[in-house]
Every structure is written in structure tokens, then in C-alpha cells.
Motif scaffolding. Structure first.
Motif, PDB file in Angstrom:
ATOM      1  N   LEU A   1     -85.745  17.089-129.477  1.00 51.73           N
ATOM      2  CA  LEU A   1     -84.737  16.175-128.964  1.00 51.73           C
ATOM      3  C   LEU A   1     -85.022  14.758-129.441  1.00 51.73           C
ATOM      4  CD1 LEU A   1     -82.342  15.638-127.000  1.00 51.73           C
ATOM      5  CD2 LEU A   1     -84.043  15.388-125.176  1.00 51.73           C
ATOM      6  N   ASN A   2     -83.971  14.024-129.719  1.00 51.05           N
ATOM      7  CA  ASN A   2     -84.053  12.590-130.011  1.00 51.05           C
ATOM      8  C   ASN A   2     -84.218  11.862-128.677  1.00 51.05           C
ATOM      9  OD1 ASN A   2     -83.806  10.022-131.190  1.00 51.05           O
ATOM     10  ND2 ASN A   2     -81.571  10.107-131.156  1.00 51.05           N
ATOM     11  N   VAL A   3     -85.464  11.667-128.260  1.00 51.21           N
ATOM     12  CA  VAL A   3     -85.769  11.206-126.904  1.00 51.21           C
ATOM     13  C   VAL A   3     -85.591   9.699-126.787  1.00 51.21           C
ATOM     14  CG1 VAL A   3     -87.662  10.917-125.247  1.00 51.21           C
ATOM     15  CG2 VAL A   3     -87.313  13.113-126.378  1.00 51.21           C
ATOM     16  N   THR A   4     -85.001   9.258-125.678  1.00 52.23           N
ATOM     17  CA  THR A   4     -84.897   7.841-125.377  1.00 52.23           C
ATOM     18  C   THR A   4     -86.059   7.423-124.497  1.00 52.23           C
ATOM     19  OG1 THR A   4     -83.417   6.104-124.571  1.00 52.23           O
ATOM     20  CG2 THR A   4     -83.482   8.121-123.309  1.00 52.23           C
ATOM     21  N   ALA A   5     -86.322   6.113-124.445  1.00 49.69           N
ATOM     22  CA  ALA A   5     -87.490   5.611-123.715  1.00 49.69           C
ATOM     23  C   ALA A   5     -87.287   5.569-122.214  1.00 49.69           C
ATOM     24  CB  ALA A   5     -87.856   4.219-124.225  1.00 49.69           C
ATOM     25  N   SER A   6     -86.095   5.877-121.739  1.00 47.74           N
ATOM     26  CA  SER A   6     -85.879   5.927-120.302  1.00 47.74           C
ATOM     27  C   SER A   6     -86.546   7.173-119.738  1.00 47.74           C
ATOM     28  CB  SER A   6     -84.385   5.926-119.998  1.00 47.74           C
ATOM     29  OG  SER A   6     -84.166   5.725-118.621  1.00 47.74           O
ATOM     30  N   CYS A   7     -86.382   7.427-118.459  1.00 49.67           N
ATOM     31  CA  CYS A   7     -87.186   8.462-117.807  1.00 49.67           C
ATOM     32  C   CYS A   7     -86.760   9.866-118.222  1.00 49.67           C
ATOM     33  CB  CYS A   7     -87.148   8.301-116.294  1.00 49.67           C
ATOM     34  SG  CYS A   7     -85.886   9.238-115.420  1.00 49.67           S
ATOM     35  N   ALA A   8     -87.657  10.815-117.950  1.00 49.03           N
ATOM     36  CA  ALA A   8     -87.442  12.197-118.363  1.00 49.03           C
ATOM     37  C   ALA A   8     -86.253  12.827-117.653  1.00 49.03           C
ATOM     38  CB  ALA A   8     -88.706  13.024-118.084  1.00 49.03           C
TER      39      ALA A   8
ATOM     40  N   ASN B   1     -76.407   9.135-121.485  1.00 47.93           N
ATOM     41  CA  ASN B   1     -76.979   8.110-122.344  1.00 47.93           C
ATOM     42  C   ASN B   1     -76.337   8.102-123.723  1.00 47.93           C
ATOM     43  OD1 ASN B   1     -79.431   7.439-124.455  1.00 47.93           O
ATOM     44  ND2 ASN B   1     -79.457   6.105-122.657  1.00 47.93           N
ATOM     45  N   ALA B   2     -76.094   9.281-124.277  1.00 49.87           N
ATOM     46  CA  ALA B   2     -75.498   9.360-125.612  1.00 49.87           C
ATOM     47  C   ALA B   2     -74.083   8.789-125.618  1.00 49.87           C
ATOM     48  CB  ALA B   2     -75.496  10.804-126.100  1.00 49.87           C
ATOM     49  N   LEU B   3     -73.295   9.080-124.581  1.00 50.35           N
ATOM     50  CA  LEU B   3     -71.920   8.598-124.538  1.00 50.35           C
ATOM     51  C   LEU B   3     -71.835   7.095-124.299  1.00 50.35           C
ATOM     52  CD1 LEU B   3     -69.971  11.401-122.623  1.00 50.35           C
ATOM     53  CD2 LEU B   3     -70.069  10.953-125.078  1.00 50.35           C
ATOM     54  N   ASP B   4     -72.932   6.491-123.834  1.00 54.54           N
ATOM     55  CA  ASP B   4     -72.939   5.038-123.660  1.00 54.54           C
ATOM     56  C   ASP B   4     -73.725   4.352-124.769  1.00 54.54           C
ATOM     57  OD1 ASP B   4     -71.767   3.027-122.252  1.00 54.54           O
ATOM     58  OD2 ASP B   4     -73.299   2.912-120.702  1.00 54.54           O
ATOM     59  N   ARG B   5     -73.976   5.087-125.870  1.00 52.38           N
ATOM     60  CA  ARG B   5     -74.589   4.540-127.078  1.00 52.38           C
ATOM     61  C   ARG B   5     -76.014   4.060-126.865  1.00 52.38           C
ATOM     62  NH1 ARG B   5     -70.574   0.343-129.713  1.00 52.38           N
ATOM     63  NH2 ARG B   5     -72.306   0.206-131.168  1.00 52.38           N
ATOM     64  N   GLY B   6     -76.809   4.884-126.162  1.00 49.62           N
ATOM     65  CA  GLY B   6     -78.227   4.611-126.056  1.00 49.62           C
ATOM     66  C   GLY B   6     -78.940   4.907-127.364  1.00 49.62           C
ATOM     67  N   ASP B   7     -80.192   4.472-127.457  1.00 50.45           N
ATOM     68  CA  ASP B   7     -80.983   4.679-128.661  1.00 50.45           C
ATOM     69  C   ASP B   7     -82.172   5.587-128.372  1.00 50.45           C
ATOM     70  OD1 ASP B   7     -79.384   3.017-130.226  1.00 50.45           O
ATOM     71  OD2 ASP B   7     -80.534   1.228-129.681  1.00 50.45           O
TER      72      ASP B   7
ATOM     73  N   ARG C   1     -83.040   7.927-133.911  1.00 51.15           N
ATOM     74  CA  ARG C   1     -81.782   7.335-134.347  1.00 51.15           C
ATOM     75  C   ARG C   1     -80.996   6.934-133.106  1.00 51.15           C
ATOM     76  NH1 ARG C   1     -80.460  13.356-136.264  1.00 51.15           N
ATOM     77  NH2 ARG C   1     -79.819  14.257-134.261  1.00 51.15           N
ATOM     78  N   SER C   2     -79.892   6.223-133.313  1.00 48.14           N
ATOM     79  CA  SER C   2     -78.979   5.950-132.211  1.00 48.14           C
ATOM     80  C   SER C   2     -78.429   7.272-131.705  1.00 48.14           C
ATOM     81  CB  SER C   2     -77.824   5.053-132.679  1.00 48.14           C
ATOM     82  OG  SER C   2     -76.867   4.904-131.647  1.00 48.14           O
ATOM     83  N   ARG C   3     -78.352   7.423-130.398  1.00 49.49           N
ATOM     84  CA  ARG C   3     -77.952   8.709-129.839  1.00 49.49           C
ATOM     85  C   ARG C   3     -76.470   9.007-130.006  1.00 49.49           C
ATOM     86  NH1 ARG C   3     -80.928  10.124-124.253  1.00 49.49           N
ATOM     87  NH2 ARG C   3     -81.818  11.999-125.170  1.00 49.49           N
TER      88      ARG C   3
ATOM     89  N   VAL D   1     -81.748  -5.229-127.178  1.00 47.94           N
ATOM     90  CA  VAL D   1     -81.942  -4.882-125.769  1.00 47.94           C
ATOM     91  C   VAL D   1     -82.665  -6.052-125.114  1.00 47.94           C
ATOM     92  CG1 VAL D   1     -82.913  -3.264-124.107  1.00 47.94           C
ATOM     93  CG2 VAL D   1     -82.126  -2.428-126.341  1.00 47.94           C
ATOM     94  N   MET D   2     -81.931  -6.825-124.305  1.00 47.51           N
ATOM     95  CA  MET D   2     -82.512  -7.950-123.585  1.00 47.51           C
ATOM     96  C   MET D   2     -82.738  -7.506-122.131  1.00 47.51           C
ATOM     97  SD  MET D   2     -82.445 -10.162-126.014  1.00 47.51           S
ATOM     98  CE  MET D   2     -81.799  -9.881-127.663  1.00 47.51           C
ATOM     99  N   GLN D   3     -84.002  -7.416-121.743  1.00 43.85           N
ATOM    100  CA  GLN D   3     -84.345  -6.978-120.397  1.00 43.85           C
ATOM    101  C   GLN D   3     -84.707  -8.190-119.548  1.00 43.85           C
ATOM    102  OE1 GLN D   3     -86.818  -3.129-120.601  1.00 43.85           O
ATOM    103  NE2 GLN D   3     -87.155  -4.060-122.616  1.00 43.85           N
ATOM    104  N   ILE D   4     -84.031  -8.326-118.428  1.00 46.47           N
ATOM    105  CA  ILE D   4     -84.227  -9.474-117.543  1.00 46.47           C
ATOM    106  C   ILE D   4     -84.823  -8.964-116.237  1.00 46.47           C
ATOM    107  CG2 ILE D   4     -83.090 -11.376-116.331  1.00 46.47           C
ATOM    108  CD1 ILE D   4     -80.869 -11.206-118.487  1.00 46.47           C
ATOM    109  N   PHE D   5     -85.999  -9.457-115.898  1.00 46.33           N
ATOM    110  CA  PHE D   5     -86.711  -8.998-114.710  1.00 46.33           C
ATOM    111  C   PHE D   5     -86.677 -10.073-113.627  1.00 46.33           C
ATOM    112  CE2 PHE D   5     -88.547  -6.898-118.403  1.00 46.33           C
ATOM    113  CZ  PHE D   5     -88.560  -5.573-118.011  1.00 46.33           C
TER     114      PHE D   5
END
Length: 466
Positions: free
Chosen positions: A112-119, A126-132, A136-138, A388-392
Motif C-alpha cells: 500500500l502507498n501508506v500515508t503518515a497519518s494513523c493506521a 484520504n485518497a479522495l481528499d488528495r492526501g499524500d 506518490r500522491s494518493r 503541508v503547514m501544520q499549526i499547533f
């Protein structure tokens, strides 16, 4: 409304968006149940907002864009309908998670083309919202779809047939991409394009001085445009912009004086070796790049800080990175956790000088709102990068969420001023992201398509502007 579900548990999202009222929760488990639900909603003029697993963190989690929607939780639709190990496709439902699909693919020629979000995030959502992903781009994993339209009818695209078999792209127009970031129907299945499991997976990692970010991005861009012989996705990430004062927060262990070059090189032993050689040549002259390492991902053990990245590079999803960043021990705690998190996702230039200008401008905004930001460039092609700009922010600080949202708003305007359009949006700005970058004729076409398929606007009103 059917009992308590995880969507209700997530009504307070990690991003601290403006709360939405929810008219109910439905939890269908089959295609026929979705069709019946849509028909009932049409008769009663109830608006539906489908979610897959609801883990859209930083962009609204499981909350609808508008008020008074019935949230359709598709997490119970979790069947892997078919797996073609000859051609390399899986046909899955929205509730199928990264962990579930990856487990089935273990010891097969595919991964699987795994994304860095959780398992436990949805592959489809994620793929339909254009995650990476790590390869490659999902959006490139989306081969074909099955969707229920507002009248209860079922359509399939891209060569996916009504029996759940995927044949490949067939003759005639292919409407698959029309359902990416869409609100045209309820997607109930997707044909996922899998990744051939390579002989070698080289994990690229290096920590460089922050002032070298633009130079490093330009060098890696040169490597890609010159012809990377290996597969995989290169990233410039963990570039943290911290205010000079205030009560800002960043994930534990983050060093604002450094950033990371990270990537995967997939292929034969010889291909990965050549790609490493070319990458190192491209980075000559970038301060600190001599410390870059390229390690066989399979040889990285649990005690190595890069272990989580090595797992994902090999198609094994993990929650370790998310837990560490947000200070939780379970992903179920994220929407109620102490650390808040927002995401701003612009298309970014791959030019060194422009990158340094944008970083300087973002630093000004960070100082003005005394809120930290961590930037990432996913080099998904040779022309533009997905930013990807992450704001904490600290959710216990009264003004923390307000300042974070102001930074995201001002940061978005600043980025647009530098020509950086938004490619994926949150629930507060999804419509504006479309309207600001689409021509009047284009908006009219989207409206006509939406009106033809969903004349009463019952499915996901407000999502991405249509």
C-alpha cells in the motif's frame, strides 16, 4: 438516528473549528443500506454528510461543512471486496483502514502507498481528499469508483463493474476524477492501485540547518527534474517557524534550527544505488547535506528514531508519529487531546529563492500571532509541491485556538499572494478555496453538474464549493 457512534465522540475536533449542529447519525453497513438511506433522505429533504472513518484531523475531523446534516458514518462498510494480485488492484469500501489493507497485502508482491497519518484512517477518505503517501500522491491510487447518487442509483467509473471487479480503464469518458474532492454522491467502493513491492527500499534522511531550506529544495528539485531512476516521494519537512515570544507550542523534541530531508527510493539494488548517487551529487554545496544517509528500510530497527518512517516506506502503517506529535497514546484521544492542530495545504513552488521568500513571510505571520507553524513540501511531481503547514496550539490556553485560526487565515492569504493556491481545504474554507481559484465559467459548470445529479443539494452541502 442510530445510537452512539464514534462520530459523536469526535464532535469536538482537534482543530477547534466552529461547532456545527448535527441532525443525526446513520451507520449503514452495505450498499443497499446506503441506497435506502439516500432515498429516505430525498423524500424527507434531509441533508447527508458522509464520512469514512472521520479522522480528517486538522481540517474538521468528522464534522460537516454546514449545519443540520445527518452524518453518514461509513466506517462499518469495511469489506475488501476483491484483491487482484496479478494486476495489482484492491477493491475496498470506505471503512477499510490502512492497517486492514496493509495486513492483507503482507507477503504479497504488492504493498500500500501508506500515508503518515494513523493506521486506522480510511484509505478511500484520504485518497479522495488528495492526501499524500510515501510513494506518490494518493490521488494516483484512485483507479475507479462506485457511488450512490442523490436519487439512489449506483454508478461505477474507471472500469469498476457492478460486481466489484476492476478491469482497467475502458473506452469512453472516465468520470473517476470528478468524484475527487466532490459532493456528487456517496462513494461506497474504490479500486485502489497498489505499489509493486520492490527489491530495495532506501530511506533517505538528513537534518540540515534551517537556513538551507530553499537551497535543499532547489537541489532535490534538480534531482527529480534531471531524472530520478527510482520510485518514491521526496520531502522537505519539519521546518519549524517559532515566534520570538509568547506561549506557542510545538511537538516534543522539535528543533526549530533544523529541518529534515526525507524520502523513499524504491527499485532494484542497482536502481536505488544510482538514485542515491545522483541525489548526493545534486545536494553538493548544500550545507549539512554530507550527513544525509540512505539506509535500507528493512534494516532499521525499533530503537532507531526513523523506525516509524521505515515501516511506512515498506507499506506498513503506524500511529507512532501521530501519537508523538500530538502527545497521545491512542488516536481516539486526538480530538479531545490537550494539543490542538490545524492544517493549511497550499501548492508550493519548487524554486529556492521563492521558497526562502515564502518562509520569511510566514515567519512574520507566526510572530504576529505568537503561534508556531511547521512546514513540509511533498515533491509529488516535477512542477509543484504539495505543501503541508501544520499549526499547533494549546487547547488549554484561552486564546490558543483563536490565534491558530487567525494564523491559518492570514497564512492562506499570504500564500495566495505568492501564487500558492490551496489544493486541499478544511471545513471552514472549502468553498472559498474553490471560488478563489476557479473561473466563473468553471464554477458554472460545477453548479450545473451538481444540480443535474443532486438538484436538492442533499449530499455534502458546501463541500468544496459546489
Amino acid at each position: 438516528m442510530q445510537g452512539l457512534s464514534r462520530v459523536e465522540l469526535r464532535s469536538r475536533d482537534v482543530g477547534g473549528h466552529q461547532p456545527r449542529s448535527v441532525a443525526g447519525i446513520e451507520t449503514p453497513h452495505t450498499l443497499d443500506e446506503v441506497r435506502a438511506l439516500v432515498r429516505q433522505a430525498a423524500a424527507a429533504k434531509r441533508r447527508l454528510y458522509p464520512v469514512s472513518t472521520g479522522r480528517n484531523w486538522g481540517m474538521g475531523s468528522a464534522m460537516p461543512v454546514t449545519d443540520d446534516n445527518v452524518v453518514v458514518d461509513l466506517g462499518g462498510m469495511n469489506r475488501i471486496r476483491s484483491l487482484d494480485l496479478e494486476a495489482g488492484y484492491a477493491v475496498i469500501e470506505p471503512g477499510v483502514t490502512q492497517a486492514q489493507l496493509a495486513a492483507v497485502l503482507r507477503d504479497t508482491p504488492w504493498m500500500l502507498n501508506v500515508t503518515a497519518s494513523c493506521a486506522d484512517t480510511s484509505v478511500i477518505g484520504n485518497a479522495l481528499d488528495r492526501g499524500d503517501g510515501c510513494v506518490r500522491s494518493r490521488v494516483h491510487d484512485v483507479a475507479g469508483l462506485e457511488a450512490v447518487l442523490a436519487d439512489g442509483s449506483v454508478v461505477t467509473t474507471g472500469g469498476l463493474d457492478s460486481a466489484g471487479r476492476y478491469h482497467g480503464r475502458v473506452a469512453g469518458p472516465d468520470l473517476t476524477q470528478a468524484f475527487v474532492q466532490h459532493n456528487l454522491g456517496v462513494v461506497t467502493a474504490m479500486a485502489v492501485s497498489l505499489v509493486p513491492r520492490p527489491q530495495t527500499i532506501g530511506l533517505v534522511h538528513g537534518r540540515l540547518p534551517r537556513g538551507q531550506a530553499g537551497a535543499a529544495l532547489g537541489a532535490v528539485t534538480g534531482f527529480l527534474r534531471g531524472g530520478n531512476p527510482a520510485d518514491g516521494l521526496m520531502r522537505i519537512r519539519e521546518l519549524s517557524l517559532a515566534p520570538s515570544h509568547g506561549d506557542w507550542t510545538l511537538p516534543a523534541g522539535v528543533d526549530p534550527s533544523l529541518f529534515t530531508v526525507l524520502g523513499t527510493l524504491l527499485g532494484s539494488d542497482a536502481t536505488v544505488e544510482l538514485a542515491e548517487e545522483l541525489l548526493r551529487k545534486s545536494l553538493v554545496g548544500v550545507e549539512g547535506a554530507e550527513a544525509l544517509r540512505v539506509v535500507d528500510a528493512a534494516e532499521i530497527g525499533p530503537d532507531d528514531p526513523m523506525y516509524a518512517r521505515a515501516l511506512m516506506a515498506q507499506g506498513v502503517p503506524t500511529c507512532l508519529g501521530v501519537h508523538h506529535a500530538l502527545g497521545v497514546t491512542s488516536c481516539d484521544q486526538i480530538d479531545e487531546g490537550a494539543m490542538g492542530f490545524l492544517a493549511l495545504l497550499p501548492l508550493m513552488p519548487m524554486d529556492a529563492a521563492k521558497t526562502d521568500q515564502i518562509i520569511a513571510a510566514l515567519q512574520t505571520a507566526v510572530d504576529a500571532h505568537t503561534t508556531a507553524l511547521m512546514a513540509e513540501w511533498n515533491l509529488v511531481g516535477r512542477h509543484l509541491a504539495n505543501g503541508v503547514m501544520q499549526i499547533f496550539f494549546d487547547r488549554g490556553t484561552p486564546s490558543g485556538a483563536h490565534r491558530a485560526h487567525q494564523l491559518r487565515s492570514d497564512g492562506s492569504a499570504l500564500l495566495r499572494g505568492h501564487g500558492c493556491a490551496i489544493y486541499r481545504s478544511d471545513i471552514d474554507h472549502a468553498a472559498a478555496a474553490v471560488w478563489s481559484e476557479t473561473s466563473t465559467a468553471g464554477l458554472g459548470m460545477l453548479h450545473r453538474i451538481k444540480t443535474a445529479l443532486d438538484p436538492d443539494g442533499l449530499i455534502s452541502p458546501g463541500r468544496y464549493g459546489a
